[in-house]
Write a protein that holds these residues in place. Structure first.
Motif, short mmCIF file in Angstrom:
data_model
loop_
_atom_site.label_atom_id
_atom_site.label_comp_id
_atom_site.label_asym_id
_atom_site.label_seq_id
_atom_site.Cartn_x
_atom_site.Cartn_y
_atom_site.Cartn_z
N VAL B 116 0.40 -0.85 -0.38
CA VAL B 116 -0.01 -0.04 0.34
C VAL B 116 0.60 1.68 0.11
O VAL B 116 0.24 2.47 -0.13
CB VAL B 116 -1.26 -0.12 1.07
CG1 VAL B 116 -1.73 -0.96 1.26
CG2 VAL B 116 -0.18 0.16 2.30
N ARG B 151 -9.67 -8.92 -12.96
CA ARG B 151 -11.13 -8.28 -13.65
C ARG B 151 -9.99 -8.69 -15.12
O ARG B 151 -11.00 -9.47 -16.39
CB ARG B 151 -10.76 -7.40 -13.82
CG ARG B 151 -12.25 -7.10 -11.83
CD ARG B 151 -12.49 -5.92 -11.93
NE ARG B 151 -13.54 -5.50 -10.58
CZ ARG B 151 -14.13 -5.66 -9.73
NH1 ARG B 151 -14.87 -7.04 -10.65
NH2 ARG B 151 -14.15 -5.87 -8.75
N ALA B 160 -14.06 -2.49 -15.98
CA ALA B 160 -14.07 -0.98 -16.03
C ALA B 160 -13.09 -0.41 -15.12
O ALA B 160 -12.40 -0.15 -13.50
CB ALA B 160 -15.21 -1.57 -14.86
N VAL B 202 -1.28 5.10 -7.64
CA VAL B 202 -2.36 5.16 -7.59
C VAL B 202 -2.19 4.05 -7.09
O VAL B 202 -3.37 3.03 -6.90
CB VAL B 202 -3.01 5.88 -8.91
CG1 VAL B 202 -4.73 5.22 -9.26
CG2 VAL B 202 -3.39 7.22 -8.96
N ALA B 204 -1.01 2.05 -5.59
CA ALA B 204 -0.65 1.92 -4.21
C ALA B 204 -1.63 2.25 -3.42
O ALA B 204 -2.62 1.09 -2.29
CB ALA B 204 0.75 2.17 -3.82
N LEU B 205 -2.78 3.66 -3.35
CA LEU B 205 -3.95 3.71 -2.82
C LEU B 205 -4.98 2.64 -3.15
O LEU B 205 -5.80 2.19 -2.67
CB LEU B 205 -4.06 4.65 -3.49
CG LEU B 205 -4.85 5.78 -3.46
CD1 LEU B 205 -5.39 6.45 -2.23
CD2 LEU B 205 -6.10 6.62 -3.96
N LEU B 206 -5.12 1.88 -4.42
CA LEU B 206 -5.72 1.09 -4.75
C LEU B 206 -5.79 -0.35 -4.29
O LEU B 206 -6.51 -0.82 -3.72
CB LEU B 206 -5.94 0.73 -6.33
CG LEU B 206 -6.25 1.46 -7.21
CD1 LEU B 206 -5.88 1.33 -8.64
CD2 LEU B 206 -7.83 2.07 -7.10
N LEU B 209 -7.67 0.60 -0.70
CA LEU B 209 -8.69 0.07 -1.01
C LEU B 209 -9.25 -1.30 -1.14
O LEU B 209 -10.53 -1.14 -0.30
CB LEU B 209 -9.31 1.12 -2.46
CG LEU B 209 -8.77 3.21 -2.30
CD1 LEU B 209 -8.88 3.54 -3.38
CD2 LEU B 209 -10.04 3.69 -1.25
N ARG B 212 -9.91 -1.79 2.28
CA ARG B 212 -10.14 -1.36 3.06
C ARG B 212 -11.48 -1.49 2.67
O ARG B 212 -12.67 -2.10 3.67
CB ARG B 212 -10.05 0.01 3.60
CG ARG B 212 -8.49 0.66 3.75
CD ARG B 212 -9.06 1.94 4.04
NE ARG B 212 -8.51 2.74 3.18
CZ ARG B 212 -7.78 3.30 2.75
NH1 ARG B 212 -6.54 2.55 3.15
NH2 ARG B 212 -6.91 3.76 1.48
N TYR B 213 -11.72 -1.87 2.01
CA TYR B 213 -13.85 -2.36 1.06
C TYR B 213 -12.82 -3.41 1.12
O TYR B 213 -14.74 -4.21 0.66
CB TYR B 213 -13.57 -1.03 0.27
CG TYR B 213 -13.85 0.62 -0.19
CD1 TYR B 213 -15.34 0.44 0.65
CD2 TYR B 213 -12.58 0.97 0.53
CE1 TYR B 213 -15.57 1.85 1.12
CE2 TYR B 213 -12.93 2.20 0.52
CZ TYR B 213 -14.57 2.82 0.70
OH TYR B 213 -14.54 3.91 1.15
N VAL B 215 -12.49 -5.71 -1.43
CA VAL B 215 -11.91 -6.16 -2.73
C VAL B 215 -11.50 -6.81 -3.36
O VAL B 215 -10.89 -6.24 -3.93
CB VAL B 215 -13.21 -4.80 -3.23
CG1 VAL B 215 -13.42 -5.12 -5.30
CG2 VAL B 215 -14.13 -4.48 -3.17
N GLY B 218 -10.94 -5.74 -7.03
CA GLY B 218 -9.73 -5.67 -7.53
C GLY B 218 -11.06 -3.87 -8.15
O GLY B 218 -11.85 -4.16 -8.97
N ILE B 219 -10.26 -2.46 -7.08
CA ILE B 219 -11.16 -1.53 -7.46
C ILE B 219 -10.40 -0.83 -8.39
O ILE B 219 -8.69 -1.01 -8.52
CB ILE B 219 -11.15 -0.40 -6.67
CG1 ILE B 219 -11.27 -1.24 -4.93
CG2 ILE B 219 -11.16 0.72 -6.30
CD1 ILE B 219 -11.82 -0.39 -3.27
N GLY B 220 -10.72 -0.22 -9.75
CA GLY B 220 -10.25 0.67 -10.43
C GLY B 220 -10.35 2.14 -10.50
O GLY B 220 -11.03 2.77 -9.27
N ILE B 221 -9.99 3.03 -11.72
CA ILE B 221 -10.32 4.38 -11.97
C ILE B 221 -11.05 4.64 -12.85
O ILE B 221 -10.36 4.26 -13.35
CB ILE B 221 -9.47 5.27 -11.66
CG1 ILE B 221 -8.52 4.64 -12.24
CG2 ILE B 221 -8.27 5.41 -10.38
CD1 ILE B 221 -7.36 5.62 -12.65
#
Lengths: 228, 228
Positions: B116, B151, B160, B202, B204-206, B209, B212-213, B215, B218-221
């Motif tokens: 992270v 994904r 996405a 970014v 590392a931020l994802l 996330l 914390r969430y 997922v 994997g969260i994307g932007i």
């Protein structure tokens, strides 16, 4: 009045584009807003502008220390190069329990270079610089860096942007709750304050995108795949 | 074969999660894919996996230098700590006109710390480190760092996520065109290569996330307000 339950939101640098945008939005949501400026007359003029745009707004303008004293949340919305000076000016007005929100970005524009690049900050980020300059017991939270000033000021439109909020858990939650006051903003739990290093740099990337894609109103970000 | 018109995409580290995900997607889009690995047998096994998942796939596996030679695009999909070693191993196989895509991120996991956070890289980013190690005339482009491996591998679903592509204009455009081969990916013009500093962080931020969430997929932007 040092209780975070205090509803008032002080916005230091609230005469600038982004600060004024937040002032308009929070006033529209019914929250008492105090606009702060180095020059009290400018703050009062900005407060009149908010009052004219938002019927029934609870808004006032004052010098930065007066705006700061007792406000539950103090948003620091000054250009990066004024961060330290502003904090030193309001230091004696801050008290334990207050939340200071850092939304500054160390854009290289601060030293006459471009806004599409950042400066290295010894503490790691503007938010951590802010934390190093606030008295013990004051909570520093990083938020709102990636939100377009232009879109904040268009009161009839939603602001399509996620707000990454980082800091200690409790104050972070309090600032995340503020995001819900602005239609279109979604708070995202950004973890510890040091993540501001990443979030701040994203602003420089967004400014570059605004230029390359010719979107002066401002490009924002959304995270995909978040639950809920 | 040093012409960028060459359709073949080499994926070094194509046996790892994210590399294999891209291999599957590009093979599904009909592009010839060469999976590279330090151990040729592993590359061949990964190629068989792609062939089994994508009927008619044009896919092969080989050692990294063999996969690299003559491929129009060479995607470097190895853990950050293997970046320099891998590039040194394929240096003699690279020729002017080829495009090397850096998708590495200097996660602190490389030194046993967390994923992270990032390490400081002397050149500024993994992509700029890659540029410092490639022969003259080879174009380095930064892309794909923020795309979830999980994904990518779910071939029945769209990915996405926006892909910020940075580098010199012409090779950047060539890599942006590759994004269109994967349903759900959208290429975003990320300007000069140095912007990889932001894009890499970014990731590392994802990852934070995702934790914390909760997922794991994997969260994307996505960027909001882009024209078109």
């Amino acid at each position: 009045m040092t209780d975070t339950a205090n509803d008032a939101i002080a916005i230091l640098g609230g005469t600038g584009d982004q600060g004024l945008g937040l002032a308009l939005r929070f006033a529209k949501a019914g929250r008492p807003v105090r606009i702060g400026s180095r020059v009290p007359e400018r703050a009062e003029a900005a407060a009149r502008e908010v009052a004219a745009a938002v019927p029934g707004a609870k808004v006032s303008g004052a010098g930065n220390p007066e705006a700061t004293a007792g406000a539950g949340v103090v948003i620091l919305s000054v250009p990066f190069e004024h961060t330290a000076t502003t904090l030193k000016a309001v230091k004696d007005s801050l008290a334990p329990g207050q939340i200071v929100v850092s939304m500054g970005v160390p854009l290289a524009a601060a030293i006459g270079d471009g806004a599409v690049r950042t400066l290295g900050v010894w503490q790691g980020s503007c938010a951590e610089l802010v934390a190093s300059l606030t008295p013990p017991g004051v909570h520093v939270v990083s938020a709102f860096q990636n939100v377009s000033a232009h879109r904040l000021r268009e009161l009839d439109h939603e602001v399509a942007c996620d707000v990454v909020v980082s800091g200690a858990p409790e104050p972070r939650k309090a600032v995340m709750a503020l995001c819900a006051l602005v239609p279109g903003l979604r708070a995202v739990d950004g973890g510890p304050l040091a993540n501001a290093r990443i979030v701040e740099s994203v602003t420089a990337l967004l400014i570059g995108l605004n230029i390359r894609y010719k979107v002066p109103a401002g490009i924002g970000i959304r995270f995909t795949g978040l639950p809920g």
